[in-house]
Scaffold this motif. Structure first.
Motif, PDB file in Angstrom:
ATOM      1  N   ASP A   1      -3.032  -5.338  10.803  1.00  0.00           N
ATOM      2  CA  ASP A   1      -1.897  -5.430   9.892  1.00  0.00           C
ATOM      3  C   ASP A   1      -2.217  -6.284   8.671  1.00  0.00           C
ATOM      4  O   ASP A   1      -1.543  -6.181   7.645  1.00  0.00           O
ATOM      5  N   LEU A   2      -3.246  -7.131   8.773  1.00  0.00           N
ATOM      6  CA  LEU A   2      -3.612  -8.007   7.665  1.00  0.00           C
ATOM      7  C   LEU A   2      -5.031  -8.503   7.861  1.00  0.00           C
ATOM      8  O   LEU A   2      -5.450  -8.787   8.981  1.00  0.00           O
ATOM      9  N   ILE A   3      -5.764  -8.593   6.743  1.00  0.00           N
ATOM     10  CA  ILE A   3      -7.093  -9.209   6.730  1.00  0.00           C
ATOM     11  C   ILE A   3      -7.020 -10.432   5.821  1.00  0.00           C
ATOM     12  O   ILE A   3      -6.623 -10.316   4.655  1.00  0.00           O
TER      13      ILE A   3
ATOM     14  N   ARG B   1       3.059 -16.556   1.807  1.00  0.00           N
ATOM     15  CA  ARG B   1       2.308 -15.407   1.294  1.00  0.00           C
ATOM     16  C   ARG B   1       2.107 -14.354   2.386  1.00  0.00           C
ATOM     17  O   ARG B   1       2.220 -13.156   2.132  1.00  0.00           O
ATOM     18  N   VAL B   2       1.783 -14.804   3.598  1.00  0.00           N
ATOM     19  CA  VAL B   2       1.596 -13.867   4.710  1.00  0.00           C
ATOM     20  C   VAL B   2       2.888 -13.108   4.988  1.00  0.00           C
ATOM     21  O   VAL B   2       2.892 -11.874   5.121  1.00  0.00           O
ATOM     22  N   LYS B   3       4.003 -13.820   5.049  1.00  0.00           N
ATOM     23  CA  LYS B   3       5.287 -13.164   5.290  1.00  0.00           C
ATOM     24  C   LYS B   3       5.628 -12.189   4.170  1.00  0.00           C
ATOM     25  O   LYS B   3       6.156 -11.098   4.423  1.00  0.00           O
ATOM     26  N   ALA B   4       5.336 -12.584   2.932  1.00  0.00           N
ATOM     27  CA  ALA B   4       5.647 -11.716   1.792  1.00  0.00           C
ATOM     28  C   ALA B   4       4.857 -10.417   1.867  1.00  0.00           C
ATOM     29  O   ALA B   4       5.382  -9.335   1.569  1.00  0.00           O
ATOM     30  N   ILE B   5       3.603 -10.499   2.281  1.00  0.00           N
ATOM     31  CA  ILE B   5       2.796  -9.286   2.436  1.00  0.00           C
ATOM     32  C   ILE B   5       3.393  -8.382   3.511  1.00  0.00           C
ATOM     33  O   ILE B   5       3.533  -7.167   3.315  1.00  0.00           O
ATOM     34  N   PHE B   6       3.758  -8.958   4.649  1.00  0.00           N
ATOM     35  CA  PHE B   6       4.350  -8.158   5.719  1.00  0.00           C
ATOM     36  C   PHE B   6       5.654  -7.498   5.256  1.00  0.00           C
ATOM     37  O   PHE B   6       5.910  -6.334   5.573  1.00  0.00           O
ATOM     38  N   ARG B   7       6.467  -8.243   4.490  1.00  0.00           N
ATOM     39  CA  ARG B   7       7.729  -7.671   3.998  1.00  0.00           C
ATOM     40  C   ARG B   7       7.481  -6.528   3.019  1.00  0.00           C
ATOM     41  O   ARG B   7       8.154  -5.500   3.079  1.00  0.00           O
ATOM     42  N   ARG B   8       6.525  -6.718   2.101  1.00  0.00           N
ATOM     43  CA  ARG B   8       6.254  -5.665   1.116  1.00  0.00           C
ATOM     44  C   ARG B   8       5.735  -4.409   1.794  1.00  0.00           C
ATOM     45  O   ARG B   8       6.112  -3.293   1.439  1.00  0.00           O
ATOM     46  N   VAL B   9       4.844  -4.584   2.775  1.00  0.00           N
ATOM     47  CA  VAL B   9       4.309  -3.420   3.490  1.00  0.00           C
ATOM     48  C   VAL B   9       5.424  -2.695   4.219  1.00  0.00           C
ATOM     49  O   VAL B   9       5.499  -1.462   4.189  1.00  0.00           O
ATOM     50  N   GLN B  10       6.299  -3.444   4.878  1.00  0.00           N
ATOM     51  CA  GLN B  10       7.404  -2.818   5.599  1.00  0.00           C
ATOM     52  C   GLN B  10       8.326  -2.068   4.648  1.00  0.00           C
ATOM     53  O   GLN B  10       8.753  -0.944   4.930  1.00  0.00           O
ATOM     54  N   MET B  11       8.613  -2.669   3.498  1.00  0.00           N
ATOM     55  CA  MET B  11       9.497  -2.035   2.522  1.00  0.00           C
ATOM     56  C   MET B  11       8.878  -0.766   1.947  1.00  0.00           C
ATOM     57  O   MET B  11       9.524   0.274   1.862  1.00  0.00           O
TER      58      MET B  11
END
Length: 251
Positions: free
Chosen positions: A67-69, A132-142
């Motif tokens: 889900d993230l690198i 930043r990690v949370k923001a990436i997860f939110r953008r991907v989900q959106m």
């Protein structure tokens, strides 16, 4: 709170659902940073895998479902820029957060243009890292949440399948990087609407400050090279002079 390498670092409460169990690969050769981020990513509910050199991390990124690198630039035997470039060339669309001791703006721009989703310069605060990690997860989900009314977009010979993140032109698949797909889908979902470079940065990259407009230009140029049949006379992605870009609404 800047990170420090002391024993027993304070753990923060993040309010994140552990059931999400995001799979994260950390490619970092600094043992102190690895230990620190392992604690906080674990508290976020992430399942963490680690690699201590570039070659090992690259192999894992190619073969693991992630889900993230989280990728350090300064690595033994294969640096982060090269890893990021090679992953995107192999159509690995996993989000990438780059870490580096380099602070020069040109390095940040290079990282983003190579295909990274975000960039943090050491030393960074733990709270900023987690944000930043949370923001990436939110953008991907959106961006990956299918829209029931518009999952498949058809414009002329171009078909964009948002759910499968697949693009076809005259029946042939076009391989796009994650950011190229996100740009195309955003523009094609709103034909005729002009977006400034700053606005595209904010929506696609999450940046709301000046200085990275060239990143948008580079991605648009590469996107056009893939979807347009005649670069001198684009059919799909048009320039709105003095503003930015728009998708052709007359197809």
């Amino acid at each position: 709170m800047k990170f420090t390498f002391t024993k027993g670092p304070v753990r923060l409460y993040y309010g994140w659902k552990r059931s999400l169990m995001k799979k994260v690969l950390l490619i970092e050769d600094d043992a102190h940073i690895k230990d620190l981020l392992e604690i906080h990513l674990s508290d976020l509910g992430c399942q963490l895998k680690m690699a201590q050199n570039g070659s090992m991390g690259y192999r894992m990124a190619l073969t693991e479902a992630l889900d993230l690198i989280i990728l350090d630039i300064m690595l033994p035997d294969k640096d982060g820029i090269e890893i990021c470039r090679d992953l995107r060339a192999n159509n690995i669309d996993t989000p990438i957060l780059m870490l580096t001791a380099r602070s020069e703006e040109i390095d940040k721009i290079l990282g983003l243009e190579t295909g990274a989703d975000d960039y943090l310069t050491k030393p960074f605060s733990v709270r900023e890292f987690i944000a930043r990690v949370k923001a990436i997860f939110r953008r991907v989900q959106m961006l990956n949440t299918p829209r029931d009314d518009n999952q498949i977009i058809r414009h002329g010979a171009l078909i964009i399948d948002q759910a499968k993140r697949k693009v076809l032109r005259r029946g042939e698949r076009i391989d796009l990087t994650p950011k190229e797909f996100d740009l195309l889908y955003l523009l094609a979902s709103n034909p005729g609407k002009s977006y400034s470079r700053d606005r595209l940065l904010s929506i696609i990259w999450g940046y709301e400050f000046e200085g990275y407009e060239h990143t948008v230009n580079s991605h648009i140029n590469r996107l056009r090279a893939k979807v347009e049949e005649n670069l001198s006379d684009p059919e799909y992605i048009l320039t709105t002079w003095g503003i930015g870009y728009r998708f052709n609404d007359e197809i």
